[in-house]
Write a protein that holds these residues in place. Structure first.
Motif, PDB file in Angstrom:
ATOM      1  N   MET A   1       0.854  -1.191   0.000  1.00 21.77           N
ATOM      2  CA  MET A   1       0.000   0.000   0.000  1.00 21.77           C
ATOM      3  C   MET A   1       0.887   1.238   0.000  1.00 21.77           C
ATOM      4  N   LYS A   2       1.019   1.881  -1.171  1.00 20.53           N
ATOM      5  CA  LYS A   2       1.903   3.029  -1.331  1.00 20.53           C
ATOM      6  C   LYS A   2       1.120   4.226  -1.860  1.00 20.53           C
ATOM      7  N   PHE A   3       1.399   5.392  -1.284  1.00 16.81           N
ATOM      8  CA  PHE A   3       0.820   6.627  -1.784  1.00 16.81           C
ATOM      9  C   PHE A   3       1.798   7.254  -2.770  1.00 16.81           C
ATOM     10  N   VAL A   4       1.325   7.531  -3.976  1.00 19.14           N
ATOM     11  CA  VAL A   4       2.187   8.081  -5.022  1.00 19.14           C
ATOM     12  C   VAL A   4       1.641   9.405  -5.548  1.00 19.14           C
ATOM     13  N   GLY A   5       0.804  10.070  -4.751  1.00 22.04           N
ATOM     14  CA  GLY A   5       0.202  11.317  -5.212  1.00 22.04           C
ATOM     15  C   GLY A   5      -0.997  11.024  -6.101  1.00 22.04           C
ATOM     16  N   SER A   6      -1.494  12.056  -6.751  1.00 17.08           N
ATOM     17  CA  SER A   6      -2.630  11.888  -7.638  1.00 17.08           C
ATOM     18  C   SER A   6      -2.622  12.995  -8.680  1.00 17.08           C
ATOM     19  N   ASP A   7      -3.485  12.851  -9.664  1.00 15.97           N
ATOM     20  CA  ASP A   7      -3.597  13.868 -10.708  1.00 15.97           C
ATOM     21  C   ASP A   7      -4.163  15.176 -10.162  1.00 15.97           C
ATOM     22  N   GLU A   8      -4.809  15.110  -8.995  1.00 18.03           N
ATOM     23  CA  GLU A   8      -5.459  16.287  -8.429  1.00 18.03           C
ATOM     24  C   GLU A   8      -4.650  16.922  -7.297  1.00 18.03           C
ATOM     25  N   TYR A   9      -3.514  16.331  -6.956  1.00 19.50           N
ATOM     26  CA  TYR A   9      -2.737  16.828  -5.811  1.00 19.50           C
ATOM     27  C   TYR A   9      -1.258  16.657  -6.109  1.00 19.50           C
ATOM     28  N   VAL A  10      -0.525  17.767  -6.094  1.00 20.05           N
ATOM     29  CA  VAL A  10       0.913  17.728  -6.354  1.00 20.05           C
ATOM     30  C   VAL A  10       1.630  17.417  -5.039  1.00 20.05           C
ATOM     31  N   ALA A  11       2.106  16.199  -4.927  1.00 17.77           N
ATOM     32  CA  ALA A  11       2.825  15.766  -3.722  1.00 17.77           C
ATOM     33  C   ALA A  11       4.310  15.706  -4.025  1.00 17.77           C
ATOM     34  N   THR A  12       5.110  16.385  -3.232  1.00 18.21           N
ATOM     35  CA  THR A  12       6.560  16.354  -3.411  1.00 18.21           C
ATOM     36  C   THR A  12       7.094  14.989  -2.987  1.00 18.21           C
ATOM     37  N   ALA A  13       8.317  14.696  -3.408  1.00 20.86           N
ATOM     38  CA  ALA A  13       8.917  13.393  -3.110  1.00 20.86           C
ATOM     39  C   ALA A  13       9.045  13.165  -1.608  1.00 20.86           C
ATOM     40  N   ASP A  14       9.462  14.220  -0.873  1.00 21.54           N
ATOM     41  CA  ASP A  14       9.631  14.040   0.571  1.00 21.54           C
ATOM     42  C   ASP A  14       8.294  13.852   1.276  1.00 21.54           C
ATOM     43  N   LEU A  15       7.230  14.444   0.747  1.00 27.53           N
ATOM     44  CA  LEU A  15       5.905  14.244   1.343  1.00 27.53           C
ATOM     45  C   LEU A  15       5.436  12.812   1.125  1.00 27.53           C
ATOM     46  N   MET A  16       5.651  12.265  -0.068  1.00 28.81           N
ATOM     47  CA  MET A  16       5.259  10.879  -0.333  1.00 28.81           C
ATOM     48  C   MET A  16       6.054   9.915   0.550  1.00 28.81           C
TER      49      MET A  16
ATOM     50  N   PRO B   1      -1.104  27.714   7.037  1.00 27.01           N
ATOM     51  CA  PRO B   1      -2.483  27.507   6.586  1.00 27.01           C
ATOM     52  C   PRO B   1      -2.564  27.654   5.068  1.00 27.01           C
ATOM     53  N   GLY B   2      -3.346  26.779   4.446  1.00 24.61           N
ATOM     54  CA  GLY B   2      -3.536  26.868   3.004  1.00 24.61           C
ATOM     55  C   GLY B   2      -2.503  26.132   2.182  1.00 24.61           C
ATOM     56  N   THR B   3      -1.672  25.290   2.818  1.00 29.17           N
ATOM     57  CA  THR B   3      -0.666  24.553   2.057  1.00 29.17           C
ATOM     58  C   THR B   3      -1.102  23.131   1.723  1.00 29.17           C
ATOM     59  N   GLY B   4      -2.364  22.801   1.947  1.00 28.60           N
ATOM     60  CA  GLY B   4      -2.891  21.514   1.493  1.00 28.60           C
ATOM     61  C   GLY B   4      -2.798  20.391   2.493  1.00 28.60           C
ATOM     62  N   LYS B   5      -2.724  20.692   3.788  1.00 30.92           N
ATOM     63  CA  LYS B   5      -2.606  19.641   4.804  1.00 30.92           C
ATOM     64  C   LYS B   5      -3.889  18.807   4.884  1.00 30.92           C
ATOM     65  N   THR B   6      -5.022  19.488   4.950  1.00 29.52           N
ATOM     66  CA  THR B   6      -6.296  18.774   5.030  1.00 29.52           C
ATOM     67  C   THR B   6      -6.564  18.002   3.746  1.00 29.52           C
TER      68      THR B   6
ATOM     69  N   ALA C   1      -4.997  14.391   3.347  1.00 34.96           N
ATOM     70  CA  ALA C   1      -5.712  13.217   3.874  1.00 34.96           C
ATOM     71  C   ALA C   1      -6.764  12.734   2.883  1.00 34.96           C
ATOM     72  N   ARG C   2      -7.460  13.672   2.264  1.00 38.52           N
ATOM     73  CA  ARG C   2      -8.486  13.296   1.289  1.00 38.52           C
ATOM     74  C   ARG C   2      -7.875  12.609   0.075  1.00 38.52           C
ATOM     75  N   GLN C   3      -6.715  13.110  -0.339  1.00 36.88           N
ATOM     76  CA  GLN C   3      -6.059  12.519  -1.506  1.00 36.88           C
ATOM     77  C   GLN C   3      -5.445  11.163  -1.179  1.00 36.88           C
ATOM     78  N   ILE C   4      -4.969  10.980   0.061  1.00 38.98           N
ATOM     79  CA  ILE C   4      -4.474   9.662   0.464  1.00 38.98           C
ATOM     80  C   ILE C   4      -5.612   8.647   0.407  1.00 38.98           C
TER      81      ILE C   4
ATOM     82  N   GLY D   1      -7.877   4.241  -2.339  1.00 42.70           N
ATOM     83  CA  GLY D   1      -9.205   3.629  -2.441  1.00 42.70           C
ATOM     84  C   GLY D   1      -9.809   3.267  -1.102  1.00 42.70           C
ATOM     85  N   LEU D   2      -9.593   4.144  -0.090  1.00 45.39           N
ATOM     86  CA  LEU D   2     -10.076   3.865   1.263  1.00 45.39           C
ATOM     87  C   LEU D   2     -11.110   4.897   1.689  1.00 45.39           C
TER      88      LEU D   2
END
Length: 280
Positions: free
Chosen positions: A1-16, A35-40, A43-46, A51-52
């Motif tokens: 189970m690996k998170f690799v980001g998504s088409d709707e969320y730009v996740a940096t390598a260190d965040l992944m 605030p406003g850097t996409g923390k909330t 979780a939605r993108q994870i 698929g959880l």
């Protein structure tokens, strides 16, 4: 189970790396950042990417840790006993499961978001230590133990408004979301506004970073605010040339999307006045 980001969320390598480390360790991921850097949204993108199901617990200043477990409605039970309601004989009718209960009793793995934990009282994190560590808690009214058969993925966000206890921090994997650089922010803009003209993005982001770096600014505009600003620029059909007409220290077009208090507006008004004086 690996998170690799998504088409709707730009996740940096260190965040992944941080997300997947927390999943491997089965420890809560504590995410801090402006605030406003996409923390909330993280979780939605994870949840979406893996698929959880997602369960959200939005913490407020009045929130108590026990509410995350369950709430016992003794007032309703007393009222029903006075009215002769048969429901009063089963205490379970008056217990409302909280987010942790729902996450622990889920039939499979879920993502649990505990959002803005630093809003609550300083004792709030300490009161959740055992439950988050052991993934179980005791219900005194029914005498049962609610235990997670499958440990949820727990994402905890903080705006760093207050320090969190060391005992709580030891139980978390920590990641600080740094404010994105120009290249990363341009990628984020492209995700939200596909096909946007590069010239407009370049001019807008140049002006945006100049605003953020202005000495004396009380509140720096965030990622979410620059996206709102760009949406307005597109709605008004403004071009890169329209933005370049303004001097570095003039109030930006539609500045209400970026400057959120009167002190910062007055600061740019003074800078614009001084700049006009120097050009004379």
């Amino acid at each position: 189970m690996k998170f690799v980001g998504s088409d709707e969320y730009v996740a940096t390598a260190d965040l992944m790396v941080a997300v997947n480390a927390a999943i491997t360790l089965e420890r809560p991921l504590l995410v801090k950042g402006e605030p406003g850097t996409g923390k909330t949204e993280l979780a939605r993108q994870i949840a979406s990417g893996l698929g959880l199901p997602l369960l959200e617990w939005n913490v407020k200043s009045t929130t108590k840790a026990a509410q995350g477990l369950y709430e016992y409605d003794a007032v309703s039970r007393l009222r029903d006993s006075q009215l002769g309601d048969e429901r009063v004989h089963d205490v379970r009718n008056y217990i409302r499961p909280g987010p942790l209960w729902r996450a622990f009793s889920a039939s499979g793995k879920v993502v649990l978001l505990i959002d803005e934990i630093d809003k609550a009282d300083i004792e709030f994190p300490n009161d959740l230590l055992q439950e988050l560590d052991r993934m179980e808690f005791f219900v005194y009214e029914t005498g049962e133990t609610i235990r997670a058969e499958t440990r949820p993925i727990v994402i905890i966000t903080s705006n760093n408004e207050k320090e969190l206890p060391d005992a709580f921090l030891r139980r978390c994997f920590f990641h600080y979301i740094r404010f994105p650089d120009a290249e990363t922010l341009a990628r984020i803009v492209e995700v939200h506004f596909p096909g946007i003209k590069p010239q407009l993005v370049h001019s807008a982001l140049t002006q945006f970073f100049e605003i953020r770096e202005t000495p004396g600014l009380k509140k720096k505009p965030s990622t979410s605010e620059v996206l709102d600003w760009l949406k307005l620029l597109l709605a008004e059909d403004l071009t890169a040339g329209d933005l370049r007409k303004a001097t570095k220290h003039a109030l930006p077009a539609l500045h209400g999307a970026l400057l959120k208090n009167e002190q910062d507006v007055h600061l740019f008004e003074r800078l614009a006045f001084m700049a006009r004086g120097e050009r004379r």
